[in-house]
Design an enzyme around this catalytic site. Structure first.
Site, PDB file in Angstrom:
ATOM      1  N   ASP A   7     -42.209  74.018 -10.716  1.00 50.30           N
ATOM      2  CA  ASP A   7     -41.612  75.286 -11.167  1.00 50.30           C
ATOM      3  C   ASP A   7     -41.723  76.407 -10.143  1.00 50.30           C
ATOM      4  O   ASP A   7     -41.220  77.522 -10.398  1.00 50.30           O
ATOM      5  CB  ASP A   7     -42.208  75.771 -12.491  1.00 50.30           C
ATOM      6  N   ASP A  26     -46.388  80.027 -12.887  1.00 52.42           N
ATOM      7  CA  ASP A  26     -45.767  80.081 -14.209  1.00 52.42           C
ATOM      8  C   ASP A  26     -45.417  81.508 -14.618  1.00 52.42           C
ATOM      9  O   ASP A  26     -45.212  81.789 -15.801  1.00 52.42           O
ATOM     10  CB  ASP A  26     -46.678  79.434 -15.262  1.00 52.42           C
ATOM     11  N   ASP A  42     -48.327  71.447 -23.457  1.00 55.25           N
ATOM     12  CA  ASP A  42     -47.628  72.418 -22.620  1.00 55.25           C
ATOM     13  C   ASP A  42     -48.150  73.830 -22.818  1.00 55.25           C
ATOM     14  O   ASP A  42     -47.813  74.726 -22.050  1.00 55.25           O
ATOM     15  CB  ASP A  42     -46.132  72.413 -22.948  1.00 55.25           C
TER      16      ASP A  42
END
Length: 328
Positions: A162, A124, A308
Site C-alpha cells: 500500500d 497506512d 485487518d
C-alpha cells in the site's frame, strides 16, 4: 522466462552488480524441476527457486499446536497451517530485526522464504495498520539492518504493501520522498543479497488505473526490482489481478519485470469491503509455477486468519476468521 533472466543479467552487469547477475544466471540454468509447496512442478528455468518455506513459528501454526481439541483445529491445520505464508516485518525494531531476519533465513534452509517488509513512515496513512519507522532516515537504517540479515539466501521480499497505492494522503514532497526511499530500499536489499527478489506495490484491480500505478512504480525504482505485487491484504480474483497486473507491466514497459499475486483470501472475489469482510474464502494455494510466463508466483502474503483491524487488531490471528475462509 530464460530470455528475461538473461536480459536482466546483461543490464545488471552494466550497472556494476555483476555478483547479482551471476547469481541469477545460476538460477536460470538450474537443473531439475522440483515440487513447490503448492503442489506444482517448478520449471527448471523459473526465476524463483523453490520449494516455498512453511514457517513452523507462524501464528496459525502456534494456534493449531496449542488447540488440538478445538473443533475448528483440523480444518485450519489442513487448509491453512500447511501452506507457506509470508513472515511480516511490521515492527520498527532496529535493535532486533537483523537477528530476526538472519534466524529466519537460517531456519528456511534450502527452501524459499517470503518476507513482507512493512515499515514505511506514515504507514497506512494513520489507519488500522498505522505505525512504521518514525522518519525516513530511521527507515533506511532499518532497511539496512534487514539487508544485513539476509546473507546470500534466496528470498522473496514484498516491499511495503500500500505504500504507493495509498500515497495520495501525502503532499507532493512527501510522495517524492517516499519514492526515493523505496528506490533506495530496493538498491540496499538487492546489493546486500543478489539472490533477493524484490517486488513493489501494485495495489489491486479495484483501485488505481494501471497507468497511474505504473507511474508511481516507475518513480520508485521498480526497474531495479524484480517486479510488482498486487492484491496483498485484499480479495480480488486472480483473473482480475493478472489482467490488471499485466496492464501495469505494459505501461511500465520493462520486459524484465514480472508479477506476484496474493491469492490468500480471494477464492470468492471481493464484495467491495477491505476490513475483515464476511463471505470471503481461501484462494489458490501458493505456487512458484502459476503457468504464466509473466507471473513469478501466486503467494499467500496476507496470512489467512490474521485480522485487518476490524475483527481484532491488525495482524492478530483470529480462529473464526481462519475457519470461515477455509470453509466458505
Amino acid at each position: 522466462m530464460r530470455a528475461r533472466i538473461l536480459r536482466r543479467l546483461h543490464r545488471t552487469a552494466l550497472t556494476g552488480l555483476l555478483g547479482a547477475g551471476l547469481a541469477l544466471a545460476g538460477l536460470a540454468t538450474a537443473a531439475p524441476a522440483t515440487e513447490t509447496s503448492g503442489g506444482a512442478v517448478a520449471d527448471a528455468a523459473a526465476q524463483l527457486p523453490g520449494p516455498l518455506y512453511v514457517d513452523p513459528d507462524s501464528q496459525v501454526r502456534r494456534w493449531t499446536a496449542a488447540n488440538p481439541g478445538d473443533s475448528r483445529q483440523p480444518v485450519i491445520a489442513d487448509r491453512i497451517a500447511s501452506q507457506p505464508q509470508a513472515r511480516w516485518l511490521a515492527q520498527y525494531n532496529p535493535g532486533t530485526v537483523q537477528q530476526e531476519v538472519a534466524g529466519y533465513m537460517s531456519a528456511a534452509g534450502d527452501a524459499l522464504p517470503v518476507l513482507s517488509v512493512y515499515g514505511i513512515p506514515n504507514r497506512d496513512c494513520g489507519g488500522a495498520s498505522s505505525g512504521g519507522a518514525p522518519d525516513l532516515p530511521s527507515y533506511q537504517n532499518w532497511i539496512e539492518l534487514i539487508a544485513a540479515g539476509l546473507g546470500d539466501h534466496p528470498v522473496v521480499i514484498i516491499l511495503e504493501t500500500d505504500a504507493l497505492a495509498l500515497e495520495d494522503c501525502l503532499d507532493q514532497s512527501g510522495r517524492d520522498a517516499r519514492h526515493a526511499a523505496l528506490r533506495q530500499a530496493v538498491t540496499t536489499l538487492k546489493s546486500a543479497d543478489p539472490q533477493a527478489h524484490v517486488y513493489l506495490d501494485g495495489g489491486h484491480s479495484g483501485w488505481h488505473a494501471p497507468a497511474d500505478q505504473a507511474a508511481r512504480l516507475s518513480a520508485s525504482g521498480v526497474s531495479e526490482a524484480d517486479g510488482v505485487f498486487t492484491n496483498v491484504s485484499n480479495f480480488h480474483t486472480t483473473a482480475d489481478e493478472l489482467a490488471y497486473g499485466k496492464q501495469i507491466l505494459s505501461a511500465i514497459g520493462d520486459p524484465d519485470l514480472n508479477l506476484v499475486v496474493d491469492t490468500s483470501r480471494n477464492g470468492n472475489g471481493s464484495n467491495g469491503e477491505w476490513c475483515d469482510p464476511p463471505g470471503r474464502a481461501l484462494g489458490e494455494n501458493p505456487t512458484l509455477s502459476p503457468g504464466d510466463d509473466a507471473v513469478d508466483a501466486l503467494l499467500w502474503v496476507k496470512p489467512p486468519g490474521e485480522a485487518d483491524g476490524c475483527a481484532a487488531s491488525a495482524g492478530q490471528f483470529v480462529p473464526d476468521l481462519a475457519y470461515a475462509l477455509a470453509t466458505n
